[in-house]
Structure formats: structure tokens, C-alpha cells
Design an enzyme around this catalytic site. Structure first.
Site, PDB file in Angstrom:
ATOM      1  N   CYS A 126      -3.682  -1.741  -6.809  1.00 51.24           N
ATOM      2  CA  CYS A 126      -3.830  -2.056  -8.232  1.00 51.24           C
ATOM      3  C   CYS A 126      -5.284  -2.468  -8.492  1.00 51.24           C
ATOM      4  O   CYS A 126      -5.540  -3.471  -9.131  1.00 51.24           O
ATOM      5  CB  CYS A 126      -2.841  -3.127  -8.671  1.00 51.24           C
ATOM      6  SG  CYS A 126      -3.013  -4.664  -7.771  1.00 51.24           S
ATOM      7  N   GLY A 166       9.172  -5.423  -5.225  1.00 49.62           N
ATOM      8  CA  GLY A 166       9.316  -4.540  -6.393  1.00 49.62           C
ATOM      9  C   GLY A 166       9.495  -3.089  -5.979  1.00 49.62           C
ATOM     10  O   GLY A 166      10.443  -2.417  -6.408  1.00 49.62           O
TER      11      GLY A 166
HETATM   12  C1  LIG Z   1       0.072  -5.740  -3.128  1.00 53.41           C
HETATM   13  S1  LIG Z   1       1.138  -6.874  -2.392  1.00 53.41           S
HETATM   14  C2  LIG Z   1       2.587  -5.921  -2.169  1.00 53.41           C
HETATM   15  C3  LIG Z   1       3.439  -5.756  -3.398  1.00 53.41           C
HETATM   16  C4  LIG Z   1       4.759  -5.088  -3.088  1.00 53.41           C
HETATM   17  N1  LIG Z   1       4.563  -3.801  -2.445  1.00 53.41           N
HETATM   18  C5  LIG Z   1       5.593  -4.892  -4.328  1.00 53.41           C
HETATM   19  O1  LIG Z   1       5.595  -3.818  -4.919  1.00 53.41           O
HETATM   20  O2  LIG Z   1       6.296  -5.839  -4.705  1.00 53.41           O
HETATM   21  C6  LIG Z   1       0.499  -6.966  -0.783  1.00 53.41           C
HETATM   22  C7  LIG Z   1       1.365  -7.783   0.176  1.00 53.41           C
HETATM   23  O3  LIG Z   1       0.864  -7.528   1.492  1.00 53.41           O
HETATM   24  C8  LIG Z   1       1.146  -8.649   2.277  1.00 53.41           C
HETATM   25  N2  LIG Z   1       0.349  -8.526   3.513  1.00 53.41           N
HETATM   26  C9  LIG Z   1      -0.964  -8.760   3.707  1.00 53.41           C
HETATM   27  N3  LIG Z   1      -1.317  -8.491   4.986  1.00 53.41           N
HETATM   28  C10 LIG Z   1      -0.188  -8.097   5.611  1.00 53.41           C
HETATM   29  C11 LIG Z   1       0.109  -7.698   6.943  1.00 53.41           C
HETATM   30  N4  LIG Z   1      -0.842  -7.658   7.885  1.00 53.41           N
HETATM   31  N5  LIG Z   1       1.374  -7.375   7.247  1.00 53.41           N
HETATM   32  C12 LIG Z   1       2.352  -7.420   6.311  1.00 53.41           C
HETATM   33  N6  LIG Z   1       2.130  -7.781   5.025  1.00 53.41           N
HETATM   34  C13 LIG Z   1       0.881  -8.118   4.687  1.00 53.41           C
HETATM   35  C14 LIG Z   1       0.771  -9.792   1.362  1.00 53.41           C
HETATM   36  O4  LIG Z   1       1.401 -10.971   1.814  1.00 53.41           O
HETATM   37  C15 LIG Z   1       1.297  -9.280   0.007  1.00 53.41           C
HETATM   38  O5  LIG Z   1       2.587  -9.785  -0.224  1.00 53.41           O
END
Ligand SMILES: C[S@@+](CC[C@H](N)C(=O)[O-])C[C@H]1O[C@@H](n2cnc3c(N)ncnc32)[C@H](O)[C@@H]1O
Length: 468
Positions: A353, A227
């Protein structure tokens, strides 16, 4: 906009009642903990109440690479009539205002319990009876219960049965036609998929905070489903490079597909653990190929995994204090890599969030105390949105220990039949200072009880010295 469907076995029906108020069911330890920061004049109560309801508007981001907001606004108004479509004060949003009084109830309500989803229904219910539908928040109902369930349940709307009680457990199809739901929203699936993206307003504001310029090299550390990545790409007119990382290939594929749908070509999406972007011999070749070096990126977005306590609507959240406390250390770790990758003079935007100050103001405090960064405000034209951060801090470890002790046996029960016992384990309590008044003015906190949106947090930093 209701964006969550409930599993069908969480539904029970009972004789019709009036619409009643309800609040999100949270673990008592989490409520007490948040109360240490928020419980000023009953404020936490209004926040928890707000979390149980969806915001009154549904927002869409216009894909300004493919159309103008004027043209989309016109197209949407035609398609979505009688829903009212409005433009948000910042340029690239569209809003649906749901006018509870004037609009017809939406019959495609996602709460419609399809058979065999009805779990419990009082004896004697016949076809064409008026019933109320509830969610069994603790998943304690035994299938086939014939009396009204006395446990915790949340009212989601009224409807008319299409079959008798006995048929609920034998036939297929819709068991209750919903006539009044608590939530209604226009049918949005598949409308102009390439021209718009369903997104909440604070998330849109986050991308604006980055103030990306054409030609920038940017990293989105935690990017899926894409997003914010796709929004940043739009704002830089698809000109520059965004490296979008997420943990596994499936999640990264979602980013790629979104970019393809929105005609975005400046995104390079990779399955990577972002805490290790600068580590490991085996990735050295990859780093060289894509020039992933310390102190070399113009802008970085860090939107890490968080406890999500600002998401709404939400009926029930079984996370306890131990779960809640697990996020901040991980966020700090991601912050460390992010700041190493950023150029001196570069911008880092941090967002979550959640309402949890430990993942918001206290991560900001940590960053200010440990890295060569300064806090700055967001773009002037967005400064009226949201409010300042909290300066309140927990006074002592003792306060948290007290909560742990007093709520140890009070957690949300495990779902019926579940083997998993939810224990309130001992938790390592790390106390942080909070923000000073002038620092709190620079961050943005979105309060679901005041801002009619999800609970959200944004902070913007500039790197002021190198870390080598
Ligand atoms: C809050 S969501 C992100 C939403 C995204 N920024 C959007 O606006 O669509 C957090 C994301 O971080 C990813 N995540 C968690 N640990 C991570 C890591 N060590 N490296 C990369 N991504 C990671 C998760 O898989 C998840 O998809």
C-alpha cells in the site's frame, strides 16, 4: 472513511475560517525522491493532495460464506439510510458513496476534541463560539498558547465550543461540538459484524488476483490482521488450507478472531518469522507436522510491511529517506522465502500500500532478475481497475545523493519536548532497473489522485522452474 483518530494533544482551536485546501506533510527528502519518478506535469502534487483526504467511498467486503451481496445490500440500505449503498462492479464489494452536498454533517465526527485535548486556543473564546479546529502537524504547540499558532497546522473542520477557553483546561467532556468536518462517514462499527468486513478496494482486488481454487494449499506470508487471508478463504469457499503467518502471537490472535467472526475454518494461523519458514532445526518437527516444504504450495500471498505511503487520509508522515529505503531489502528477503515455498506452476501475488517505486516496480524487477518466475496479468474482469506500473527509473545514485545533501537539515521537526533528534543518516543506495513497457502493463498501480482509493500496488507471478 476516516479510519484514524488523532491523539488529543495534537489539536488546537482558532477563530472560524473557511474550509481551505491542505496537503499531507511529508519529509522533504521523501517528496524529492518520489518526485524523481512521479513529477511529470505536477502529478506528485496531486497525489500528495489526494493523500490528505479520505477516498469518497467507504467499502465493505461481503462475507459471501454467510450471505449474498444482494441481501447485505438490502440490510445495509435500511440501516444506513440516508447514506447510499451501492454494489461495486466486482461481485463482493459494497460501497458507501458520501454525497458531500446532500448529506447532513455527521456529529459523531472523530475529530471532536475531548477536554483536555485542546492544546491551544486564542484568548476570549466563550461557550457557543464558532471555531475552527486544526491539527498541529509538527507537535510544536506549547499547551496553553493564547495566540493563534503560526506553525504548520492542518484544518480539520468547524465547530461550536461548549465551554469557555478557561474551562478547556479544567473540565472534562466535549470541548467543541463539530458542525462541519472535512470527512464524514456512516457509523459502521458493529454493523453486521459476521456478514461484512471493512476493507479498501485494492486489498480486495489483491485476493482476487490469487485466483485460489477449492482445495489449494496456500500461504499468506504476512497475514495480520487477516483481511486478505479471510477474503482468500471466502473465495475458495472455505475449502483447502491457508497457512497464515505473522510475527507475534498477539497479531496472530487477531487473525484467528477474525476468522471465527466470519465463520472461516480453513485457516491455520501461526506466529512465525516468515523469512525463516524454511530454516532452523528446532522448527523441523513443526514443518513435518504441517508439511511445510519447499516447492509445495499452490499459491502464496506476499503482502509485506511497506512504507504505507498510499494510505489516506494522512496528515503528516515523518518518515525520512533512510526510513523509506529500509523496506525494499526486507521485502526482497521475504520474496526469496516465498518463492522457495511455491510449487512450479504456482502463483505468487505481491502487494503493497505504498507509492514508492522502490518497493513496487523495483521489487518486481528484482524478482524477475533473480528467481525463476514470470509476470502475468490479473483476472480479466478486473483489468480495467488501476493502471499500469511505472517504467521510469532514477538515472543515477548521484540524483539521490543530491537529495540527501540538499534536504539534510530540512526534515520534519521532532515533536516538542522529544529527545529524539531525527538525523538524515547516510544511506546505502542500491540502484535497480525498472520495468520494461510490456512488464509494466502486467502489474497494477492504484493512484490515489485518479482512482479514488488508497495508493496500492499488485503484481502476480507464476513460478516457471524449481530452485533446487
Ligand atoms: C501489510 S501488513 C499485512 C496486512 C494483511 N495482509 C491484511 O491484509 O490484513 C504486514 C504484516 O507483516 C507482518 N510481518 C512483518 N515482518 C514479518 C515476518 N518476518 N514474518 C511474518 N510477518 C511479518 C507485520 O507484523 C504486519 O502485520
Amino acid at each position: 472513511m476516516l479510519n484514524r483518530n488523532y491523539t488529543l494533544n495534537e489539536i488546537c482551536v482558532a477563530p472560524m475560517q473557511d474550509l481551505t485546501t491542505f496537503r499531507t506533510v511529508l519529509d522533504p527528502s521523501v517528496v524529492s525522491f518520489l518526485g524523481l519518478y512521479h513529477d511529470i506535469e505536477g502529478h506528485l502534487e496531486s497525489v500528495i493532495n489526494a493523500l490528505a483526504r479520505p477516498p469518497s467511498v467507504t467499502s465493505l467486503r461481503v462475507n459471501t460464506l454467510l450471505c449474498s451481496s444482494d441481501s447485505l445490500l438490502k440490510d445495509l440500505s435500511d440501516v444506513l439510510s440516508p447514506y447510499k449503498v451501492e454494489r461495486h462492479q466486482s461481485k463482493d464489494h459494497c460501497l458507501w458513496r458520501m454525497d458531500i452536498q446532500k448529506l447532513p454533517w455527521t456529529l459523531s465526527d472523530p475529530f471532536t476534541p475531548q477536554q483536555p485535548g485542546v492544546l491551544a486556543a486564542v484568548s476570549g473564546i466563550q461557550a457557543e463560539d464558532k471555531v475552527s479546529v486544526y491539527i498541529d502537524v509538527d507537535q510544536q504547540v506549547h499547551k496553553g498558547l493564547r495566540v493563534e499558532f503560526e506553525g504548520r497546522k492542518v484544518f480539520v473542520g468547524n465547530g461550536t465550543t461548549t465551554m469557555s477557553r478557561s474551562a478547556f483546561y479544567k473540565s472534562t467532556g466535549v470541548a467543541v461540538r463539530m458542525t462541519e468536518g472535512i470527512y464524514r462517514s456512516p457509523p459502521l462499527n458493529g454493523i453486521f459484524p459476521e456478514k461484512c468486513y471493512l476493507q479498501n478496494i485494492p486489498s480486495m482486488i489483491t485476493a482476487h488476483y490469487l485466483e485460489a481454487r477449492e482445495g489449494d494449499r496456500i500461504i499468506d506470508m504476512c497475514a495480520s490482521p487477516g483481511g486478505k487471508t479471510s477474503h482468500i478463504a471466502q473465495l475458495m469457499r472455505n475449502n483447502g488450507t491457508i497457512f497464515s503467518f505473522d510475527r507475534n502471537e498477539n497479531k496472530v490472535e487477531v487473525i484467528r478472531q477474525l476468522c471465527q467472526r466470519l465463520a472461516i475454518t480453513c485457516v491455520r494461523a501461526f506466529a512465525m518469522d516468515s523469512t525463516k519458514l524454511l530454516e532452523g532445526e528446532e522448527q523441523q518437527k513443526w514443518r513435518e507436522e504441517f508439511d511445510i516444504r519447499p516447492e509445495s504450495f499452490d499459491r502464496i500471498l506476499l503482502d509485506p510491511p511497506c512504507s504505507g505511503l498510499g494510505q489516506r487520509p494522512r496528515m503528516r508522515e515523518s518518515m525520512n529517506l533512510v526510513d523509506l529505503f529500509s523496506y525494499a531489502p526486507y521485502q526482497r528477503k521475504l520474496f526469496h522465502t516465498a518463492i522457495r515455498l511455491l510449487k512450479v506452476g504456482g502463483v505468487l501475488v505481491y502487494s503493497t500500500c505504498t507509492l514508492n517505486p522502490q518497493e513496487n516496480e523495483e521489487v518486481v524487477r528484482y524478482a524477475l532478475d533473480h528467481f525463476p518466475v514470470k509476470l502475468v496479468g490479473g483476472p480479466q474482469h478486473l483489468s480495467s481497475l488501476g493502471s499500469k506500473g511505472l517504467t521510469w527509473r532514477v538515472k543515477s545514485e548521484g540524483e539521490i545523493e543530491e537529495i540527501m545533501k540538499s534536504t539534510r537539515d530540512e526534515h520534519i521537526p521532532a515533536p516538542h519536548g522529544s529527545q529524539k533528534k531525527r538525523k538524515q543518516k547516510q544511506v546505502k543506495i542500491v540502484m535497480s532497473e525498472s520495468l520494461k513497457e510490456e512488464e509494466a502493463e502486467l502489474v497494477r498501480r492504484f493512484d490515489p489522485s485518479k482512482d479514488d482509493g488508497i495508493g496500492f500496488f499488485i503484481a502476480k507471478f507464476v513460478k516457471i522452474a524449481d530452485m533446487r
